[in-house]
Scaffold this motif. Structure first.
Motif, short mmCIF file in Angstrom:
data_model
loop_
_atom_site.label_atom_id
_atom_site.label_comp_id
_atom_site.label_asym_id
_atom_site.label_seq_id
_atom_site.Cartn_x
_atom_site.Cartn_y
_atom_site.Cartn_z
N ALA A 81 17.85 61.13 63.58
CA ALA A 81 18.76 61.93 62.75
C ALA A 81 19.24 61.17 61.53
N GLY A 82 18.89 59.89 61.42
CA GLY A 82 19.30 59.10 60.27
C GLY A 82 20.17 57.93 60.67
N HIS A 83 20.96 57.44 59.73
CA HIS A 83 21.84 56.31 59.96
C HIS A 83 23.15 56.78 60.58
N HIS A 84 23.68 55.96 61.47
CA HIS A 84 24.91 56.29 62.18
C HIS A 84 25.84 55.08 62.10
N LEU A 85 27.06 55.30 61.63
CA LEU A 85 28.02 54.20 61.50
C LEU A 85 29.41 54.69 61.89
N VAL A 86 30.04 53.99 62.82
CA VAL A 86 31.41 54.29 63.23
C VAL A 86 32.22 53.01 63.12
N LEU A 87 33.38 53.10 62.46
CA LEU A 87 34.22 51.93 62.24
C LEU A 87 35.67 52.28 62.55
N ALA A 88 36.46 51.27 62.87
CA ALA A 88 37.90 51.46 63.06
C ALA A 88 38.62 50.17 62.68
N GLN A 89 39.82 50.32 62.11
CA GLN A 89 40.64 49.16 61.75
C GLN A 89 42.10 49.44 62.11
N ASP A 90 42.84 48.35 62.37
CA ASP A 90 44.21 48.48 62.90
C ASP A 90 45.29 48.10 61.90
N GLY A 91 45.01 48.25 60.61
CA GLY A 91 45.95 47.79 59.58
C GLY A 91 47.32 48.41 59.63
N TRP A 92 47.44 49.61 60.19
CA TRP A 92 48.75 50.27 60.28
C TRP A 92 49.25 50.36 61.72
N SER A 93 48.67 49.58 62.59
CA SER A 93 49.09 49.62 63.99
C SER A 93 50.54 49.16 64.14
N ALA A 94 50.89 48.05 63.48
CA ALA A 94 52.25 47.51 63.62
C ALA A 94 53.28 48.33 62.87
N THR A 95 52.91 48.88 61.71
CA THR A 95 53.88 49.59 60.87
C THR A 95 54.03 51.06 61.22
#
Length: 231
Positions: free
Chosen positions: A210-224
């Protein structure tokens, strides 16, 4: 030559990246190393194995950071580079290796046909290397053919300290932003390294029918804000 070899081994990582994660700076390093290798070859002894190996590592990294229109992705203080300079540098080096799969200098690349996407998929650089780093975690650029479609603002340094600081904020990048809060925060002076940096907590990349697959996550606002950003 020996000192240059030591610097190449120390400053260029195994994937051909540098600590600042600035694509345009990597191109500058690559160009200078190529010129030095050519000069040493003309003088007789040629470049050292470590010097030549660094060139071999950087070339595929730059190909991963190259958009379909020949320009570099704008991240961490770097711009597109002068028109044609990247392709000229790669041609002069004579390194044929293609971009490696997976992350390159913390960036993920997706491509198909004449469309390219480059995504910031790693934590911002820290310490001295992060003096001009941007709060661009999970930001992306998309180019179709010769037309940039989605871009970041790039460096504001040529326009003075205020614009330099503004250009480093998350709001100057093509990613989710929360008003008043960058995903990584920085100190009072515009040339300070980012503090309270976002961390990438998920990277999943695959290529299938089906092509390229990319999943990302970041926690930059977890504390705030108690939030994790996924895309």
């Amino acid at each position: 030559a020996a000192a240059l070899a030591r610097d190449c081994a120390a400053e260029i990582d195994a994937e051909g990246g540098i600590q600042t994660r600035n694509p345009e700076e990597l191109l500058e390093v690559f160009t200078l190393l190529t010129w030095a290798a050519q000069a040493l070859a003309e003088a007789g002894p040629g470049g050292t194995p470590a010097h030549l190996a660094a060139i071999e590592r950087i070339a595929p990294a730059l190909r991963a950071l190259r958009h379909a229109d020949g320009g570099l992705a704008r991240f961490h203080g770097g711009g597109r580079g002068l028109a044609g300079r990247l392709d000229l540098a790669l041609a002069n080096a004579g390194v044929k290796a293609l971009a490696h799969p997976g992350l390159t200098m913390g960036f993920a690349r997706l491509s198909g046909g004449r469309t390219s996407v480059v995504v910031d998929a790693a934590d911002p650089p820290g310490g001295r290397a992060g003096r001009l780093a941007h709060a661009s975690t999970l930001a992306f650029e998309l180019t179709s053919g010769r037309r940039p479609v989605v871009v970041n603002c790039g460096s504001g340094t040529p326009f003075g300290p205020a614009w330099q600081r503004a250009s480093r904020a998350t709001a100057s990048h093509s990613t989710l932003a929360i008003e008043g809060f960058s995903s990584s925060r920085f100190g009072a002076r515009s040339n300070e390294a980012l503090v309270d940096s976002a961390h990438v907590v998920l990277v999943r990349q695959a290529v299938g029918e089906a092509g390229h697959h990319l999943v990302l996550a970041q926690d930059g606002w977890s504390a705030t804000h108690g939030l994790t950003h996924s895309r």
